[in-house]
Design an enzyme around this catalytic site. Sequence first.
Site, short mmCIF file in Angstrom:
data_model
loop_
_atom_site.label_atom_id
_atom_site.label_comp_id
_atom_site.label_asym_id
_atom_site.label_seq_id
_atom_site.Cartn_x
_atom_site.Cartn_y
_atom_site.Cartn_z
CB CYS A 137 -0.98 -0.01 1.17
SG CYS A 137 -0.22 -0.24 2.77
CG HIS A 138 5.11 0.85 0.49
ND1 HIS A 138 4.84 -0.48 0.77
CD2 HIS A 138 6.12 0.85 -0.41
CE1 HIS A 138 5.68 -1.24 0.08
NE2 HIS A 138 6.46 -0.46 -0.65
CD GLU A 164 9.14 -0.90 -2.93
OE1 GLU A 164 8.45 -0.59 -3.92
OE2 GLU A 164 8.71 -1.58 -1.99
#
Length: 169
Positions: A137-138, A164
Amino acid sequence: MIYYYKHINTPIGQMTAVVNNHALIQLSFTDSNHYQTVISQLSKQADLKQVSFHPIIDKLAFELEGYFHGDVKSFKTPVHFTIGTPFQHQVWHALYQLPFGTGTTYSQIAQHIQKPKSVRAVSTAIGQNPLSIIVPCHRVLRKDGQLGGFNSGLHRKKALLKMEGVQHA
């Protein structure tokens, strides 16, 4: 029925992993907004037993360590949603498919699940995600590229996105 849990330390805070006999059913930061609510829902389904060893949790801990070191891009730990509505499950499954290093928006998730007018409901479902990091969800941003919310704190969302390589406004 018994659910097993264990605390896992990560570079961005302590998490609690809860499993049944077959899969991970909850992973959240112990100080997240919905942590107590999720634990309460799970304890209504089964007895919660803290363990020092469990093969699913230990596999997850190994994968999380690799994730935070940049070596793991997708998780192989089996997951199962034991709480939530069918709509929430649909949203969480869509999130689960988001590849490492990519961002999306709430409206894109709503379109993906073929409910383009349900952006607000999608946002609410995302905020109640019981499997932080695993169901990423991030990686969801507002349409304007801003961060939006994160029930585990915006400082963690920023750290995960930076790790990421996801760009945001």
